[in-house]
Design a protein around this motif. Structure first.
Motif, PDB file in Angstrom:
ATOM      1  N   LEU A  73       0.828  -1.203   0.000  1.00  0.00           N
ATOM      2  CA  LEU A  73       0.000   0.000   0.000  1.00  0.00           C
ATOM      3  C   LEU A  73       0.865   1.255   0.000  1.00  0.00           C
ATOM      4  O   LEU A  73       0.568   2.236  -0.685  1.00  0.00           O
ATOM      5  CB  LEU A  73      -0.923  -0.007   1.219  1.00  0.00           C
ATOM      6  N   GLY A  74       1.952   1.232   0.769  1.00  0.00           N
ATOM      7  CA  GLY A  74       2.854   2.377   0.810  1.00  0.00           C
ATOM      8  C   GLY A  74       3.468   2.669  -0.549  1.00  0.00           C
ATOM      9  O   GLY A  74       3.579   3.835  -0.961  1.00  0.00           O
ATOM     10  N   LEU A  75       3.866   1.620  -1.270  1.00  0.00           N
ATOM     11  CA  LEU A  75       4.451   1.817  -2.600  1.00  0.00           C
ATOM     12  C   LEU A  75       3.425   2.366  -3.589  1.00  0.00           C
ATOM     13  O   LEU A  75       3.747   3.198  -4.441  1.00  0.00           O
ATOM     14  CB  LEU A  75       5.032   0.492  -3.110  1.00  0.00           C
ATOM     15  N   ILE A  76       2.167   1.904  -3.483  1.00  0.00           N
ATOM     16  CA  ILE A  76       1.108   2.424  -4.359  1.00  0.00           C
ATOM     17  C   ILE A  76       0.879   3.905  -4.099  1.00  0.00           C
ATOM     18  O   ILE A  76       0.812   4.724  -5.040  1.00  0.00           O
ATOM     19  CB  ILE A  76      -0.202   1.630  -4.142  1.00  0.00           C
ATOM     20  N   LEU A  77       0.755   4.286  -2.821  1.00  0.00           N
ATOM     21  CA  LEU A  77       0.548   5.696  -2.484  1.00  0.00           C
ATOM     22  C   LEU A  77       1.744   6.544  -2.902  1.00  0.00           C
ATOM     23  O   LEU A  77       1.585   7.681  -3.376  1.00  0.00           O
ATOM     24  CB  LEU A  77       0.305   5.831  -0.975  1.00  0.00           C
ATOM     25  N   MET A  78       2.935   6.015  -2.738  1.00  0.00           N
ATOM     26  CA  MET A  78       4.138   6.739  -3.138  1.00  0.00           C
ATOM     27  C   MET A  78       4.156   6.976  -4.654  1.00  0.00           C
ATOM     28  O   MET A  78       4.490   8.070  -5.113  1.00  0.00           O
ATOM     29  CB  MET A  78       5.381   5.945  -2.721  1.00  0.00           C
ATOM     30  N   TYR A  79       3.768   5.953  -5.407  1.00  0.00           N
ATOM     31  CA  TYR A  79       3.743   6.105  -6.865  1.00  0.00           C
ATOM     32  C   TYR A  79       2.706   7.140  -7.306  1.00  0.00           C
ATOM     33  O   TYR A  79       2.988   7.991  -8.164  1.00  0.00           O
ATOM     34  CB  TYR A  79       3.444   4.752  -7.519  1.00  0.00           C
ATOM     35  N   LEU A  80       1.504   7.074  -6.708  1.00  0.00           N
ATOM     36  CA  LEU A  80       0.432   7.972  -7.126  1.00  0.00           C
ATOM     37  C   LEU A  80       0.695   9.421  -6.709  1.00  0.00           C
ATOM     38  O   LEU A  80       0.662  10.333  -7.544  1.00  0.00           O
ATOM     39  CB  LEU A  80      -0.908   7.494  -6.549  1.00  0.00           C
ATOM     40  N   PHE A  81       0.940   9.641  -5.418  1.00  0.00           N
ATOM     41  CA  PHE A  81       1.000  10.999  -4.890  1.00  0.00           C
ATOM     42  C   PHE A  81       2.373  11.659  -5.036  1.00  0.00           C
ATOM     43  O   PHE A  81       2.468  12.891  -5.068  1.00  0.00           O
ATOM     44  CB  PHE A  81       0.593  11.011  -3.412  1.00  0.00           C
ATOM     45  N   TYR A 100       5.637  15.424   4.872  1.00  0.00           N
ATOM     46  CA  TYR A 100       6.423  14.196   4.908  1.00  0.00           C
ATOM     47  C   TYR A 100       5.737  13.093   5.723  1.00  0.00           C
ATOM     48  O   TYR A 100       6.190  11.943   5.695  1.00  0.00           O
ATOM     49  CB  TYR A 100       7.812  14.478   5.492  1.00  0.00           C
ATOM     50  N   LEU A 101       4.689  13.437   6.453  1.00  0.00           N
ATOM     51  CA  LEU A 101       4.021  12.472   7.315  1.00  0.00           C
ATOM     52  C   LEU A 101       2.692  11.984   6.755  1.00  0.00           C
ATOM     53  O   LEU A 101       2.122  11.022   7.267  1.00  0.00           O
ATOM     54  CB  LEU A 101       3.777  13.095   8.703  1.00  0.00           C
ATOM     55  N   ILE A 102       2.176  12.647   5.715  1.00  0.00           N
ATOM     56  CA  ILE A 102       0.844  12.312   5.206  1.00  0.00           C
ATOM     57  C   ILE A 102       0.811  10.910   4.611  1.00  0.00           C
ATOM     58  O   ILE A 102      -0.044  10.085   4.959  1.00  0.00           O
ATOM     59  CB  ILE A 102       0.393  13.355   4.169  1.00  0.00           C
ATOM     60  N   LEU A 103       1.735  10.605   3.701  1.00  0.00           N
ATOM     61  CA  LEU A 103       1.728   9.287   3.065  1.00  0.00           C
ATOM     62  C   LEU A 103       1.992   8.153   4.060  1.00  0.00           C
ATOM     63  O   LEU A 103       1.277   7.141   4.036  1.00  0.00           O
ATOM     64  CB  LEU A 103       2.757   9.245   1.922  1.00  0.00           C
ATOM     65  N   PRO A 104       2.979   8.268   4.953  1.00  0.00           N
ATOM     66  CA  PRO A 104       3.141   7.202   5.953  1.00  0.00           C
ATOM     67  C   PRO A 104       1.918   7.027   6.852  1.00  0.00           C
ATOM     68  O   PRO A 104       1.551   5.890   7.188  1.00  0.00           O
ATOM     69  CB  PRO A 104       4.359   7.674   6.768  1.00  0.00           C
ATOM     70  N   SER A 105       1.290   8.134   7.230  1.00  0.00           N
ATOM     71  CA  SER A 105       0.108   8.055   8.085  1.00  0.00           C
ATOM     72  C   SER A 105      -1.059   7.391   7.364  1.00  0.00           C
ATOM     73  O   SER A 105      -1.788   6.583   7.955  1.00  0.00           O
ATOM     74  CB  SER A 105      -0.294   9.456   8.559  1.00  0.00           C
ATOM     75  N   LEU A 106      -1.235   7.720   6.091  1.00  0.00           N
ATOM     76  CA  LEU A 106      -2.286   7.070   5.306  1.00  0.00           C
ATOM     77  C   LEU A 106      -2.015   5.578   5.169  1.00  0.00           C
ATOM     78  O   LEU A 106      -2.933   4.753   5.247  1.00  0.00           O
ATOM     79  CB  LEU A 106      -2.390   7.716   3.924  1.00  0.00           C
ATOM     80  N   THR A 107      -0.756   5.228   4.952  1.00  0.00           N
ATOM     81  CA  THR A 107      -0.391   3.820   4.823  1.00  0.00           C
ATOM     82  C   THR A 107      -0.743   3.050   6.092  1.00  0.00           C
ATOM     83  O   THR A 107      -1.271   1.934   6.033  1.00  0.00           O
ATOM     84  CB  THR A 107       1.118   3.691   4.537  1.00  0.00           C
ATOM     85  N   ILE A 176       7.757  -1.301   9.128  1.00  0.00           N
ATOM     86  CA  ILE A 176       7.913  -1.370   7.681  1.00  0.00           C
ATOM     87  C   ILE A 176       7.715  -0.008   7.040  1.00  0.00           C
ATOM     88  O   ILE A 176       8.470   0.399   6.149  1.00  0.00           O
ATOM     89  CB  ILE A 176       6.921  -2.386   7.083  1.00  0.00           C
ATOM     90  N   THR A 177       6.695   0.723   7.496  1.00  0.00           N
ATOM     91  CA  THR A 177       6.353   2.005   6.877  1.00  0.00           C
ATOM     92  C   THR A 177       7.481   3.022   7.009  1.00  0.00           C
ATOM     93  O   THR A 177       7.810   3.731   6.049  1.00  0.00           O
ATOM     94  CB  THR A 177       5.063   2.569   7.516  1.00  0.00           C
ATOM     95  N   GLU A 178       8.077   3.116   8.190  1.00  0.00           N
ATOM     96  CA  GLU A 178       9.177   4.060   8.389  1.00  0.00           C
ATOM     97  C   GLU A 178      10.379   3.697   7.526  1.00  0.00           C
ATOM     98  O   GLU A 178      11.104   4.582   7.061  1.00  0.00           O
ATOM     99  CB  GLU A 178       9.569   4.102   9.860  1.00  0.00           C
ATOM    100  N   THR A 179      10.580   2.410   7.305  1.00  0.00           N
ATOM    101  CA  THR A 179      11.690   1.980   6.446  1.00  0.00           C
ATOM    102  C   THR A 179      11.423   2.363   4.994  1.00  0.00           C
ATOM    103  O   THR A 179      12.319   2.847   4.285  1.00  0.00           O
ATOM    104  CB  THR A 179      11.894   0.457   6.565  1.00  0.00           C
ATOM    105  N   ILE A 180      10.182   2.159   4.536  1.00  0.00           N
ATOM    106  CA  ILE A 180       9.830   2.479   3.148  1.00  0.00           C
ATOM    107  C   ILE A 180       9.965   3.968   2.877  1.00  0.00           C
ATOM    108  O   ILE A 180      10.532   4.396   1.851  1.00  0.00           O
ATOM    109  CB  ILE A 180       8.391   2.015   2.846  1.00  0.00           C
TER     110      ILE A 180
END
Length: 235
Positions: A73-81, A100-107, A176-180
């Motif tokens: 999910l994190g990679l999908i959000l990263m690609y889109l946004f 910088y916190l929006i995408l990790p928080s959404l994930t 995992i999310t913080e690493t991504i």
């Protein structure tokens, strides 16, 4: 409070962990806030319009949110946004900059919001069938006032319990999310320490995560007791 000394940096483990806590707290709190608001909202709508296309849509979204692993999910959000639309930064951390916190928080929050939506729908559906709801309608109270002041209040105890349990999922997902997303939080510190076989730091991170999980569950139990006196009477 003495967690030992790091094998790698020879620094105090407590100091190392304390330096990483603010980032993890920000991401986790924002993820929990999003999950709570979004999950409970769509759960209420699904309970009100039970059996409709909206109910089916919420069920599908809930299952999808729970099923998708955080790294995917994190990679999908990263690609889109970040890559395709270039609205948000993909990785890094810049102090108090929320971008910088929006995408990790959404994930983190999307998976938990699916669980909360299902629990809210189930709990609200049971409450809406009770006799006191019919009485509230007979007294002429507005629909939304009945839902939020009467139905939701009585449906909250199981929802709060699940929020406490899901806090553990948020903390484990943060690893995992913080690493991504390249965030310098407890989760990334834990992964780096495992790879470096830095046992004292690994133990310090696990102690912190376990302590937060226990405190959040204790808070959830206290809130359940305060919101619904029946919990105290049954115990």
């Amino acid at each position: 409070g003495d967690l030992g000394v790091s094998y790698q940096s020879r620094s105090d483990v407590t100091t190392i962990v304390m330096e990483r806590i603010p980032v993890t707290v920000q991401v986790t709190v924002l993820g929990l806030l999003f999950a709570t608001v979004f999950g409970i909202s769509i759960g209420i709508l699904a309970a009100i319009y039970r059996g409709s296309w909206l109910d089916s849509l919420v069920s599908a979204l809930s299952i999808g949110g729970v099923s998708l692993p955080s790294f995917f999910l994190g990679l999908i959000l990263m690609y889109l946004f970040a890559v395709r639309w270039q609205l948000l930064p993909s990785t890094g951390y810049d102090g108090g900059n929320l971008k910088y916190l929006i995408l990790p928080s959404l994930t983190l929050g999307l998976g938990v919001s699916g669980v909360l939506a299902r629990i809210t729908r189930s709990s609200m559906s049971e409450v809406l069938k009770m006799d006191f709801m019919t009485t509230a309608h007979a007294k002429g109270l507005g629909d939304w006032r009945i839902i939020f002041l009467h139905a939701l209040k009585n449906a909250l105890p199981p929802i709060l319990t699940i929020i406490g349990v899901q806090m553990g999922l948020l903390l484990s997902g943060a690893v995992i999310t913080e690493t991504i997303f390249g965030l310098p939080g407890i989760g990334r510190l834990l992964i780096d320490s495992i790879l470096q076989r830095d046992l004292p730091v690994v133990q310090g991170c696990v102690v912190f995560i376990a302590t937060v999980f226990l405190l959040v569950n204790l808070l959830a139990d206290v809130l359940c007791n305060w919101i619904d006196p029946r919990v105290k009477a049954e115990s």
